[in-house]
Enzyme design. Structure first.
Site, short mmCIF file in Angstrom:
data_model
loop_
_atom_site.label_atom_id
_atom_site.label_comp_id
_atom_site.label_asym_id
_atom_site.label_seq_id
_atom_site.Cartn_x
_atom_site.Cartn_y
_atom_site.Cartn_z
N HIS A 80 -16.06 -31.43 56.69
CA HIS A 80 -15.46 -30.09 56.67
C HIS A 80 -15.23 -29.57 58.08
CE1 HIS A 80 -19.02 -27.47 57.46
NE2 HIS A 80 -19.71 -28.38 56.81
N ASP A 137 -22.52 -28.24 62.88
CA ASP A 137 -22.23 -28.18 61.44
C ASP A 137 -20.82 -27.61 61.32
OD1 ASP A 137 -22.06 -27.77 58.75
OD2 ASP A 137 -23.72 -26.37 58.61
N GLU A 157 -15.67 -25.20 53.23
CA GLU A 157 -16.89 -25.78 52.67
C GLU A 157 -18.01 -24.76 52.66
OE1 GLU A 157 -20.78 -28.06 52.80
OE2 GLU A 157 -20.00 -26.56 54.15
N GLU A 158 -18.12 -24.00 53.74
CA GLU A 158 -19.24 -23.06 53.91
C GLU A 158 -19.19 -21.90 52.92
OE1 GLU A 158 -21.74 -23.69 55.66
OE2 GLU A 158 -21.16 -24.96 57.35
N HIS A 208 -27.18 -23.63 61.34
CA HIS A 208 -26.63 -22.29 61.11
C HIS A 208 -27.14 -21.26 62.11
CE1 HIS A 208 -24.70 -22.63 56.87
NE2 HIS A 208 -24.47 -23.69 57.60
#
Lengths: 320, 344
Positions: free
Chosen positions: A60, A157, A187-188, A296
């Protein structure tokens, strides 16, 4: 590795707003694919023809961030989270809006998202709204650097996953399958890009290249995944239980080629295969994860050995 | 009811946590003699089909999930204790002092280790224990455990089935081997009868995780209607009113916004006509069963839900009543035999 990663991370792409990074990746992969195209949601798809089953590999492109909801009388920008933003991990970080306006992300005492705001130094509401618009996304400003064997950056990420997939396209020689490399959007915020791309491609096997949480630092996740121990083969996360056949294939290949691997069991979080598994009559799925620390937050850490192992295993799978 | 009990005892001996259904062999063997063809699909569903005696018949799909709740190994510490996370469906409440089986290179018996009450502070004794603070003890030292067990191996409860008084059965995974046993029993009843519908039975994978199996199966089969067989809560001390049903009350027919009125009405009509004991279960919102997935698959599939009351759900000592299983089996065989739902 670090230079390409710097480029990837510098192209900000909060979920739903991935165009800049998508066009950069497109440029990189054009010479290495038989066909490159984008779909209506913005997924970037590269096809490499080969004899064999249809294999979809996803990474992603989007990252977590903030979106401006309104500016108050004093000119502070109130925000909502896009994806899993935790104020306790990101408070005090500089942020940058998509038009280049910079500010500071400030969290209230209780670190509730509803108390958080961005201070862009505006005089009042009017001044604030003359510089940014409601609905604009902001991402965390970060640095990308190396320290020893480790790579440190925000948005690892999942730019690190994008990096692996780009490298796989570049290095792939004899493709033994119909290979669809998909750089997914959103995606998130619920594995959305993967869902439509998976429907279009209807693969027999789908793999996700994404990060996983490591348990090797103080207050780390309750998992055995560690930096430097190799590519982490996903067993399950909150979104999917991986197919036993795919796990076995990957593990056997790694053993044969001497690629370091570890297993990855994640109690929280999910990835793109979660929505692809549910499509049609069902799709066999697996995951190649790169363990990272401080996921994150605005600054994450990975090990280059794990990145190399992930690329090597992905190549072995596509060439087998 | 002997037939049902035999099926149930065999089925509850199996180890089938969500996502690990494809390794199973014996359930397929139980189904094969009762249908025209059986196959296992890529996600682990076992699908059996009996064709109707007539051409162009409607397709009905009967679904009972095959998987059971499970845990997964996350790490093995230097003292040999196994750390774990929820694979699907487990609550920490049912875990302390449970007897479990870890499926590694070899199947290992283990216990969920807990601190004796003597060693807990007064404060700790009041609080439930978090799952991440529990470990499993299989007895071996760390190096042997690491040889036999890998991160990612599944763990299930170890109990088999036992008979209680008054047609009642206790064991693990009655949720939802009870439903699977009911379908096998129903197929035995239907064996000598020609069918008015093409009958697809699905022992589905992954219900305790996300319902992926039922969703994939519905996409493949494209049924005209479906009935899901699952468990509901059985009345026991402390169950809230209206949320549980007394054991022995018969088949529990669900009524919910997602469920088809035509299927539900026809199920009720059959129960009345053939004097099969039943209760109605009104459900607001999601049913929490595979009906949620099947009803919204494709262009929408009219779906019904029939449940078996079950006490102590998601523990190692669930209790069901064979009389209820029999009632559901009878209701389904009548329903299928009479051609399913009517639409006016």
């Amino acid at each position: 590795m670090i230079n390409q990663l710097k480029e990837l991370v510098s192209k900000k792409s909060v979920s739903g707003n991935e165009r800049v990074v998508a066009s950069y990746i497109k440029e990189q992969i054009l010479p290495y694919a038989d066909k490159v195209y984008e779909d209506a949601l913005g997924n970037l798809i590269a096809v490499r023809r080969g004899e064999g089953p249809k294999v979809m590999v996803m990474a992603h492109m989007d990252e977590i961030g903030l979106v401006a909801t309104f500016a108050d009388d004093k000119g502070f920008i109130r925000v909502s989270a896009v994806g899993g933003v935790h104020p306790q991990k990101t408070a005090g970080r500089p942020v940058i809006f998509e038009n280049g306006v910079m500010g500071v992300f400030v969290a209230g005492k209780e670190q509730k998202m509803s108390d958080c705001y961005i201070d862009i130094g505006a005089k009042d509401q009017r001044d604030a709204l003359s510089r940014i618009e409601i609905g604009m996304t902001a991402s965390f400003v970060t640095e990308t650097f190396e320290t020893g064997e480790k790579i440190v950056s925000g948005a690892l990420d999942n730019r690190i996953g994008c990096f692996c997939l780009i490298e796989a396209l570049k290095r792939l020689k004899n493709c033994s399958c119909e290979f669809y490399a998909v750089f997914t959007v959103q995606e998130e915020v619920g594995l959305r890009g993967a869902k439509v791309s998976g429907f279009e491609i209807a693969p027999e096997v789908a793999l996700a290249v994404d990060v996983t949480l490591s348990g090797d630092h103080p207050e780390g996740a309750d998992t055995s995944a560690s930096l430097g121990k190799g590519c982490a083969i996903k067993m399950r996360d909150r979104s999917a239980i991986c197919s036993r056949e795919v796990v076995e294939d990957l593990e056997n290949l790694a053993a044969r080629k001497g690629i370091p691997i570890q297993r990855d069991v994640l109690s929280s979080g999910g990835t793109d295969i979660g929505s692809v598994q549910l499509l049609g009559k069902g799709v066999q799925v697996g995951g190649l994860s790169i363990p990272i620390r401080y996921c994150h937050s605005a600054i994450e850490m990975a090990d280059r050995k794990d990145v190399e192992a992930t690329i090597a295993l992905l190549l072995a799978y596509l060439e087998k | 009811m002997k037939n049902l009990q035999n099926y149930l005892f065999k089925l509850c001996g199996e180890c089938l946590p969500s996502g690990f259904e494809r390794e199973e062999k014996s359930v397929e063997a139980l189904l094969a003699p009762l249908v025209d063809e059986v196959h296992k699909d890529s996600c682990g569903n076992i699908i059996g089909c009996r064709k109707s005696a007539f051409g162009n018949a409607k397709k009905i799909m009967l679904d009972a999930h095959l998987d059971e709740i499970g845990l997964m190994v996350t790490k093995i510490d230097d003292a040999g204790f196994i750390h774990f996370t929820n694979l699907a469906g487990f609550s920490p409440i049912a875990l302390p002092a449970s007897s479990v089986m870890v499926k590694g290179k070899r199947n290992l018996s283990g216990v969920v280790a807990t601190l004796p009450p003597h060693l807990l502070s007064a404060e700790e004794r009041k609080k439930p224990i978090e799952m991440k603070k529990m470990v499993i003890d299989v007895g071996y030292p760390a190096e042997t455990v690491r040889e036999l067990i890998k991160v990612g191996d599944p763990i299930i409860l170890r109990q088999g089935c036992a008979e209680l008084l008054n047609d009642r059965i206790t064991g693990k995974a009655l949720d939802n081997r009870a439903g699977v046993a009911v379908i096998l029993d129903m197929l035995t009843t239907l064996q000598k009868m020609p069918l008015a519908m093409d009958l697809y039975v699905v022992f589905s994978a992954g219900e305790e995780f996300s319902g992926f199996g039922a969703l994939n199966a519905a996409m493949e089969i494209a049924p005209d209607e479906a009935v899901v067989i699952d468990v509901t809560h059985g009345e026991s001390g402390g169950t809230p009113r209206g949320k549980a049903f007394p054991l022995g009350c018969g088949a529990v027919i669900g009524v919910a916004p997602i469920l088809s009125g035509a299927v539900t009405d026809r199920l009720k009509e059959m129960a009345k006509q053939y004097v099969i004991p039943y209760e109605m279960e009104p459900i607001n919102g999601r049913t929490g069963t595979n009906s949620d997935q099947i009803a919204t698959s494709r262009c929408g599939v009219p779906t019904g839900l029939v449940s078996i009351p079950l006490r102590y759900m998601h523990s190692g000592c669930e209790v069901a009543d064979l009389k209820d299983l029999k009632a559901v089996s009878d209701l389904l065989s009548r329903y299928v035999n009479r051609g399913g739902a009517r639409y006016e």
